[in-house]
Design a protein around this motif. Structure first.
Motif, PDB file in Angstrom:
ATOM      1  N   TYR A  34       0.835  -1.192   0.000  1.00 45.06           N
ATOM      2  CA  TYR A  34       0.000   0.000   0.000  1.00 45.06           C
ATOM      3  C   TYR A  34       0.884   1.261   0.000  1.00 45.06           C
ATOM      4  CZ  TYR A  34      -4.759   1.702   0.728  1.00 45.06           C
ATOM      5  OH  TYR A  34      -6.004   2.230   0.562  1.00 45.06           O
ATOM      6  N   SER A  36       4.388   5.654  -5.240  1.00 50.76           N
ATOM      7  CA  SER A  36       4.465   5.738  -6.702  1.00 50.76           C
ATOM      8  C   SER A  36       3.505   6.766  -7.251  1.00 50.76           C
ATOM      9  CB  SER A  36       4.127   4.402  -7.346  1.00 50.76           C
ATOM     10  OG  SER A  36       4.961   3.403  -6.863  1.00 50.76           O
ATOM     11  N   ASP A  96       6.900   8.940  -8.956  1.00 47.45           N
ATOM     12  CA  ASP A  96       7.538   7.699  -9.386  1.00 47.45           C
ATOM     13  C   ASP A  96       8.764   7.964 -10.244  1.00 47.45           C
ATOM     14  OD1 ASP A  96       6.336   6.211 -12.378  1.00 47.45           O
ATOM     15  OD2 ASP A  96       6.201   8.318 -11.829  1.00 47.45           O
ATOM     16  N   THR A 107       7.934   7.708 -14.720  1.00 49.07           N
ATOM     17  CA  THR A 107       7.092   8.592 -15.510  1.00 49.07           C
ATOM     18  C   THR A 107       7.711   9.980 -15.622  1.00 49.07           C
ATOM     19  OG1 THR A 107       5.337   7.378 -14.410  1.00 49.07           O
ATOM     20  CG2 THR A 107       4.670   9.144 -15.848  1.00 49.07           C
ATOM     21  N   TRP A 113      14.429   0.357 -16.260  1.00 50.46           N
ATOM     22  CA  TRP A 113      13.161   0.418 -16.980  1.00 50.46           C
ATOM     23  C   TRP A 113      13.384   0.626 -18.461  1.00 50.46           C
ATOM     24  CZ3 TRP A 113       8.381  -0.103 -14.623  1.00 50.46           C
ATOM     25  CH2 TRP A 113       8.400  -0.109 -13.232  1.00 50.46           C
ATOM     26  N   VAL A 141       3.094  -1.063 -18.968  1.00 47.65           N
ATOM     27  CA  VAL A 141       3.979  -1.983 -18.263  1.00 47.65           C
ATOM     28  C   VAL A 141       3.482  -3.405 -18.479  1.00 47.65           C
ATOM     29  CG1 VAL A 141       4.839  -2.639 -16.019  1.00 47.65           C
ATOM     30  CG2 VAL A 141       4.477  -0.256 -16.531  1.00 47.65           C
ATOM     31  N   ARG A 179       1.613  17.498  -9.311  1.00 50.42           N
ATOM     32  CA  ARG A 179       1.564  16.069  -9.630  1.00 50.42           C
ATOM     33  C   ARG A 179       0.190  15.716 -10.176  1.00 50.42           C
ATOM     34  NH1 ARG A 179       4.667  11.778 -11.056  1.00 50.42           N
ATOM     35  NH2 ARG A 179       3.795   9.834 -10.302  1.00 50.42           N
ATOM     36  N   PHE A 190      -0.013  16.824 -13.602  1.00 52.84           N
ATOM     37  CA  PHE A 190       0.813  15.972 -14.441  1.00 52.84           C
ATOM     38  C   PHE A 190       0.079  14.678 -14.776  1.00 52.84           C
ATOM     39  CE2 PHE A 190       4.591  14.277 -16.171  1.00 52.84           C
ATOM     40  CZ  PHE A 190       4.715  12.981 -15.730  1.00 52.84           C
ATOM     41  N   PHE A 209      -4.402   6.953 -13.335  1.00 52.37           N
ATOM     42  CA  PHE A 209      -3.577   6.292 -12.327  1.00 52.37           C
ATOM     43  C   PHE A 209      -2.812   5.141 -12.935  1.00 52.37           C
ATOM     44  CE2 PHE A 209      -4.422   8.258  -8.348  1.00 52.37           C
ATOM     45  CZ  PHE A 209      -5.669   8.832  -8.459  1.00 52.37           C
ATOM     46  N   GLU A 210      -3.475   4.445 -13.842  1.00 56.95           N
ATOM     47  CA  GLU A 210      -2.803   3.287 -14.426  1.00 56.95           C
ATOM     48  C   GLU A 210      -1.615   3.693 -15.271  1.00 56.95           C
ATOM     49  OE1 GLU A 210      -5.863   1.090 -16.350  1.00 56.95           O
ATOM     50  OE2 GLU A 210      -6.852   0.698 -14.431  1.00 56.95           O
ATOM     51  N   ALA A 211      -1.566   4.963 -15.657  1.00 52.51           N
ATOM     52  CA  ALA A 211      -0.426   5.422 -16.450  1.00 52.51           C
ATOM     53  C   ALA A 211       0.845   5.554 -15.625  1.00 52.51           C
ATOM     54  CB  ALA A 211      -0.758   6.764 -17.101  1.00 52.51           C
ATOM     55  N   VAL A 212       0.725   5.517 -14.303  1.00 51.17           N
ATOM     56  CA  VAL A 212       1.918   5.586 -13.471  1.00 51.17           C
ATOM     57  C   VAL A 212       2.630   4.246 -13.566  1.00 51.17           C
ATOM     58  CG1 VAL A 212       2.783   5.892 -11.142  1.00 51.17           C
ATOM     59  CG2 VAL A 212       0.826   7.210 -11.909  1.00 51.17           C
ATOM     60  N   ARG A 213       3.802   4.257 -14.183  1.00 46.74           N
ATOM     61  CA  ARG A 213       4.440   2.977 -14.523  1.00 46.74           C
ATOM     62  C   ARG A 213       4.718   2.133 -13.300  1.00 46.74           C
ATOM     63  NH1 ARG A 213       4.208   6.857 -18.301  1.00 46.74           N
ATOM     64  NH2 ARG A 213       4.660   6.101 -20.386  1.00 46.74           N
ATOM     65  N   GLU A 214       5.205   2.759 -12.264  1.00 47.81           N
ATOM     66  CA  GLU A 214       5.577   1.954 -11.106  1.00 47.81           C
ATOM     67  C   GLU A 214       4.383   1.342 -10.426  1.00 47.81           C
ATOM     68  OE1 GLU A 214       9.637   4.229  -9.769  1.00 47.81           O
ATOM     69  OE2 GLU A 214       8.062   3.838  -8.319  1.00 47.81           O
ATOM     70  N   LEU A 215       3.239   1.971 -10.564  1.00 50.69           N
ATOM     71  CA  LEU A 215       2.054   1.436  -9.918  1.00 50.69           C
ATOM     72  C   LEU A 215       1.614   0.163 -10.618  1.00 50.69           C
ATOM     73  CD1 LEU A 215       0.195   2.133  -7.621  1.00 50.69           C
ATOM     74  CD2 LEU A 215      -1.290   3.312  -9.213  1.00 50.69           C
ATOM     75  N   ALA A 216       1.909   0.069 -11.901  1.00 50.19           N
ATOM     76  CA  ALA A 216       1.441  -1.080 -12.664  1.00 50.19           C
ATOM     77  C   ALA A 216       2.091  -2.371 -12.194  1.00 50.19           C
ATOM     78  CB  ALA A 216       1.710  -0.870 -14.151  1.00 50.19           C
ATOM     79  N   ILE A 261      -5.476  -0.150  -4.791  1.00 49.50           N
ATOM     80  CA  ILE A 261      -5.058   1.176  -4.341  1.00 49.50           C
ATOM     81  C   ILE A 261      -5.756   2.245  -5.162  1.00 49.50           C
ATOM     82  CG2 ILE A 261      -3.102   2.716  -4.076  1.00 49.50           C
ATOM     83  CD1 ILE A 261      -1.347   0.360  -3.602  1.00 49.50           C
ATOM     84  N   ALA A 264      -9.173   2.869  -4.051  1.00 50.78           N
ATOM     85  CA  ALA A 264      -9.309   3.645  -2.816  1.00 50.78           C
ATOM     86  C   ALA A 264      -9.596   5.113  -3.106  1.00 50.78           C
ATOM     87  CB  ALA A 264      -8.047   3.511  -1.977  1.00 50.78           C
ATOM     88  N   PHE A 265      -9.197   5.552  -4.290  1.00 47.90           N
ATOM     89  CA  PHE A 265      -9.441   6.951  -4.645  1.00 47.90           C
ATOM     90  C   PHE A 265     -10.840   7.163  -5.192  1.00 47.90           C
ATOM     91  CE2 PHE A 265      -5.424   9.137  -4.184  1.00 47.90           C
ATOM     92  CZ  PHE A 265      -4.518   8.096  -4.101  1.00 47.90           C
TER      93      PHE A 265
END
Lengths: 453, 193
Positions: A107, A113, A117, A120, A409, A418, B34, B37, B51-58, B66, B69-70
Motif C-alpha cells: 500500500y 508511486s 515515481d 514517468t 526500466w 507496463v 503532480r 501531471f 492512475f494506471e499510467a503511473v508505470r511503477e504502480l502497474a 489502491i 481507494a481513490f
C-alpha cells in the motif's frame, strides 16, 4: 524612402559579413573566435545573480511557498524482504506466514508511486532548482523585483530578436550546404580524396548547425574517440545529439528512411559516404537489421556506426534500458556520455508534447546549449556474458560517467504499458517470502507444494 | 512537469485543504503539480486510466485496489480535493498538532487503520470475510501458489485474528492484531520538508 532602403542594405551587408567571415569560415576550419565562450560566461554571472535575488525575494515574501527541488517524498529504500521483516518483527510468527500487516508494504509503495515515481518523470523535462529566466521554465516564480523583470524582458528581446534570426539563418545555411556539398562530393569516384572531402563537408555543416544553436561543446577524453569499424553508443536526449557528436568526428548514421526534407538530406548524405538507412518494413525484421549492420562493421574501413540503444528520448537525468540488439552485432563498442546543462536551455525532446519544428524553435530561442561529452574507453563483450548483460554493463558505465541515474526500466514505456510480467515478478518475490518459509507450517497441502527456487 | 506555472491561486479552497489535511503550502503545491501531471487531458479530474499510467504502480500487485481507494462508491472521477484527502491518510502523525482532537485527524492511527481495513473490506460491511481475504491474497500472490495453499493461508490468518469466532475479522479484531505494529511508520509516506 531611399534612405531607408540604403540603411537596410547596409545592415544586411554587415549581417552577411558577420555570418560569413565570423561564423562560417571559422566553422570550416574548426576554429572558434571565443564569442560564444564570453557569452556563456556573462550568462552564468547573470543567472547566478538571478538565483541569489530570487532566493532573497522568497525569504522576504513568506506567503510564497518555496518550491521543493528534490521531489516531494523520501522513498523507503529497503527491499521487500527487509520491509516485511520489520513489519512482522513486532509480532510472533507462530502460525501462518502471512500477516495482515503485509499489505501495508504494498500500500505504501503504491502510494509513493502515485505521488512521485521514478519512471514517468523521465519522460518530461527536468525541473530546475532555480529559474533560469526563460518563461517556459517558470513554475511559480513570481514577481520578485523590478531588476529581475527587466533582465527577463531584455532576455526575451535578445533571444527572439537578435539570436533567433541569426541562428535560423545559420541552420538554413548549414543544411543547404550539407545537401549541396554532399551531392557534389558524391559525383566524384571512390578515392581517399572523396572520403576526405566528404568528412570536411560533413564536419563543416555540423559545425555551422552547432553555431546555429549556440552550442558550446566540451569533449573529454578525446583519445577514446570511436574508430573506424566500431560502434558508438550514447544516451539519447534529443535529435540534436547527432549534431553534437558529429562535430568532432564523422559517423555513419543509422535510422529509418523518412520522406520530405529529412529524406532529401538522408539521400544526399548517402551519396558521399555510406550511412545505413532502413526502410520501415526492414526495421521490423531484426535479423535483416543486424546483418546489415554487421556487414558495415566488418568492413573495417567504414565510419563508426552511431546508435542510441535506448530507442527513445529520455530527459537526461537518467539512462534507461539499452536494447540488446545493438550489442549483438559484434565489434568494439565505444560508449559516449552526453550531458546537457539544463540552466541554459532544456534540450529534451518531449515528442508527445512538441513536434520537431516547434522543438527546434524552442531550441533556437533558448539561451544556449551547453554540453559535456565524455568518450569512454572501448568495451567488448566478454566470455560468458550475453548481449543483455553486456548492454547493462555499458549502460552503467555511461550513467556513472555522466552522473545520471541508472534505471532498468524500458524507455519504450513512454508510449506503452507496463507488461504483466513485472507484476508477476513482485508476486513471485512475495510468495517466496511467505510460502518459501513454509517448511514448518501446517501439514495441509505442504506435501504437494512445488519447490520454490 | 517543469513548464507549467502554477501558484496557490489555481488550487481551489487551498486554505481549507491545508487546515483539513495538514499539508503545508509547499506540499499542497507539489501535489497539485503532480495532479496536473497525471491529469493528461487537463480535465481537472483524474480517472482510473490516469492512475494506471503511473508505470511503477502497474507492477504493484494490489495496484488495482489502491486505485480503487481513490474512487469510493462507484465514483468515476476524483478531483484534487479528494485526491489530497486520500493522500492525507498517509501523512506521518505530527505530535505537535494541537488543533482539534487527535482522533479526528486524517492521519491518526485509527484513521490509518480504518483506511487499511477498507482495502480488505470491499463491501463495506465492517467485517473482512474469508472471501475478501482470499481476494487480497490472490492479488498479492497471483499464480505463484496453488488454490489449496491460498485457502490454508487465509484460514490461518482468520484463526489468528478472529477472537469472537464468527469466521470474519471485524475492525476491532483487526486493530487488536496490529496493535504492536508501528502503524505510523509503516503506513506513512515521508514527505520532505
Amino acid at each position: 524612402m531611399e534612405d531607408v532602403w540604403s540603411v537596410a542594405a547596409g545592415v544586411f551587408q554587415v549581417w552577411m559579413f558577420v555570418v560569413l567571415f565570423l561564423i562560417m569560415l571559422p566553422a570550416m576550419f574548426g576554429l572558434s573566435l571565443g564569442v560564444t565562450g564570453v557569452y556563456i560566461q556573462i550568462l552564468v554571472k547573470i543567472l547566478e545573480w538571478a538565483t541569489v535575488r530570487i532566493q532573497r525575494g522568497q525569504q522576504e515574501q513568506p506567503s510564497v511557498p518555496i518550491p521543493l527541488p528534490n521531489g516531494i517524498i523520501e522513498r523507503a529504500e529497503g527491499s521487500m524482504e527487509e520491509e516485511l521483516e520489520q513489519l512482522r518483527s513486532s509480532r510472533s510468527l507462530a502460525g501462518g506466514e502471512f500477516a495482515l500487516s503485509d499489505v501495508f508494504y504494498f500500500y505504501k509503495n503504491g502510494l509513493e508511486s502515485i505521488v512521485d515515481d521514478q519512471v514517468t518523470q523521465r519522460f518530461s523535462s527536468e525541473e530546475l532548482a532555480s529559474w533560469n529566466l526563460l518563461t517556459r521554465t517558470n513554475q511559480n516564480f513570481r514577481y520578485i523585483s523590478l531588476r529581475l523583470t527587466v533582465i527577463w524582458g531584455l532576455g526575451v528581446f535578445i533571444r527572439y530578436g537578435v539570436l533567433f534570426p541569426l541562428r535560423l539563418m545559420l541552420a538554413i545555411i548549414g543544411l543547404t550546404w550539407l545537401v549541396l556539398g554532399t551531392t557534389l562530393v558524391g559525383c566524384l569516384s571512390e578515392s581517399s580524396v572523396k572520403n576526405w572531402l566528404s568528412e570536411l563537408v560533413h564536419l563543416t555543416c555540423y559545425r555551422i548547425c552547432a553555431r546555429g544553436l549556440s552550442a558550446t561543446i566540451t569533449y573529454h577524453n578525446k583519445e577514446n574517440r570511436p574508430q573506424k569499424g566500431g560502434i558508438c553508443v550514447a544516451n539519447h536526449t534529443t535529435p540534436i545529439d547527432v549534431v553534437i557528436l558529429a562535430n568532432d568526428g564523422c559517423y555513419a548514421m543509422v535510422g529509418q528512411v523518412h520522406g520530405g526534407l529529412l529524406g532529401v538530406i538522408q539521400r544526399s548524405m548517402l551519396r558521399s559516404c555510406p550511412h545505413v538507412w532502413f526502410e520501415r518494413s526492414e526495421m521490423r525484421d531484426r535479423h535483416a537489421v543486424t546483418s546489415r549492420l554487421r556487414a558495415h562493421v566488418a568492413a573495417k574501413t567504414k565510419l563508426p556506426i552511431l546508435i542510441f540503444p535506448e530507442g527513445t528520448c529520455i530527459n537526461n537525468t537518467s539512462v534507461m534500458m539499452f536494447k540488446k540488439g545493438s550489442f549483438e552485432i559484434g565489434g568494439t563498442i565505444y560508449p559516449v556520455t552526453i550531458k546537457y546543462d539544463p540552466r541554459f536551455g532544456d534540450a529534451f525532446w518531449n515528442s508527445s508534447k512538441f513536434n520537431m519544428v516547434s522543438y527546434l524553435l524552442r531550441m533556437m530561442t533558448s539561451w544556449a546549449i551547453v554540453v559535456n561529452v565524455w568518450y569512454l574507453p572501448p568495451m567488448t563483450i566478454q566470455e560468458g556474458e550475453d548481449a543483455a548483460q553486456f548492454a547493462n554493463r555499458v549502460k552503467s558505465a555511461i550513467a556513472h560517467q555522466g552522473g545520471l541515474l541508472d534505471l532498468a526500466w524500458d524507455g519504450g514505456l513512454k508510449r506503452g504499458k507496463v507488461k504483466d510480467s513485472f507484476k508477476e515478478e513482485q508476486q513471485k518475490m512475495y510468495s517466496s517470502i511467505i510460502v518459501g518459509h513454509n517448511r514448518l507450517g501446517s501439514e495441509q497441502g505442504c506435501g504437494d507444494v512445488p519447490e520454490e527456487q | 512537469m517543469g513548464s507549467s506555472s502554477s501558484n496557490m491561486n489555481h488550487i481551489p479552497n487551498a486554505q481549507e485543504l491545508m487546515q483539513e489535511t495538514g499539508f503545508s503550502a509547499a506540499h499542497l503545491l507539489r501535489l497539485y503539480e503532480r495532479f496536473e501531471f497525471l491529469d493528461r487531458d487537463g480535465k481537472g479530474e483524474l480517472s482510473p486510466d490516469d492512475f494506471e499510467a503511473v508505470r511503477e504502480l502497474a507492477l504493484n500487485p494490489i495496484g488495482g485496489r489502491i486505485i480503487e481507494a481513490f474512487f469510493p462508491q462507484g465514483q468515476e472521477t476524483v478531483d484534487f480535493a479528494s485526491f489530497v484527502r486520500v493522500l492525507a491518510h498517509f501523512r506521518p502523525n505530527d505530535p505537535n498538532r494541537k488543533d482539534g482532537a487527535q482522533q479526528d485527524q486524517a492521519n491518526s492511527r485509527t484513521r490509518k487503520l480504518k483506511f487499511a481495513f477498507q482495502l480488505y473490506d470491499q463491501d463495506r460491511d465492517g467485517k473482512i470475510s474469508r472471501n475478501e481475504l482470499l481476494q487480497v491474497l490472490r492479488a498479492m500472490l497471483g499464480i505463484q501458489v496453488t488454490e489449496e495453499q491460498l485457502q490454508s493461508i487465509a484460514e490461518r490468518a482468520i484463526q489468528e485474528a478472529d477472537l469472537d469466532r464468527d469466521g470474519a475479522i471485524s475492525f476491532d479484531e483487526f486493530k487488536k492484531s496490529l496493535e504492536k505494529v508501528n502503524i505510523d511508520h509503516k503506513m506513512s509516506v515521508r514527505f520532505l520538508k
